[in-house]
Design a protein around this motif. Structure first.
Motif, mmCIF file in Angstrom:
data_model
loop_
_atom_site.group_PDB
_atom_site.id
_atom_site.type_symbol
_atom_site.label_atom_id
_atom_site.label_comp_id
_atom_site.label_asym_id
_atom_site.label_seq_id
_atom_site.Cartn_x
_atom_site.Cartn_y
_atom_site.Cartn_z
ATOM 1 N N LYS A 73 0.824 -1.210 0.000
ATOM 2 C CA LYS A 73 0.000 0.000 0.000
ATOM 3 C C LYS A 73 0.855 1.256 0.000
ATOM 4 O O LYS A 73 0.544 2.227 -0.676
ATOM 5 N N TYR A 79 -0.210 4.957 -1.332
ATOM 6 C CA TYR A 79 -0.953 5.547 -0.226
ATOM 7 C C TYR A 79 0.007 6.191 0.758
ATOM 8 O O TYR A 79 1.147 5.760 0.909
ATOM 9 N N GLU A 83 -3.236 7.387 5.271
ATOM 10 C CA GLU A 83 -4.277 6.647 4.562
ATOM 11 C C GLU A 83 -4.229 5.156 4.907
ATOM 12 O O GLU A 83 -5.264 4.523 5.111
#
Length: 114
Positions: A73, A79, A83
């Motif tokens: 991620k 991200y 987040e």
């Protein structure tokens, strides 16, 4: 909107927030993009890049699913730590600590293979 804040002030603050978010995203994108020279150099090093990707896949296979998903991620999906923290329902500081721990662990693994 509270009673002491005028409609003008409310919308001005909203526009300011939107502008800040756009500027933040633009900075985030510019940090992840490569210059034209980097792209040319990357094509010249295709074999080395491929070997690095294979090694990275092998290294991340040994990680638990939670740690692997944090790395994916953050680095592959782009991200931010905040987040990712929201997605996993943990604090941003916890994501940062996990990231450092995982990177340190992977670094030690690569040193032991050399």
């Amino acid at each position: 909107m509270n009673g002491s804040q005028t409609l003008y002030e409310h919308y001005r603050n909203e526009i300011y927030r939107i502008g800040w978010k756009i500027e933040y995203r633009a900075r985030k994108v510019s940090r992840t993009e490569c210059s034209l020279f980097d792209n040319i150099q990357a094509e010249a090093n295709f074999i080395q890049d491929s070997e690095n990707k294979i090694m990275l896949e092998q290294l991340t296979e040994s990680l638990p699913a939670f740690e692997k998903s944090i790395l994916y991620k953050l680095y592959l999906e782009g991200y931010s730590e905040a987040e990712v923290a929201k997605q996993f329902n943990i604090s941003q500081q916890a994501v940062n600590k996990w990231k450092k721990k995982i990177i340190n662990q992977l670094s030690q693994t690569t040193k032991s293979h050399d």
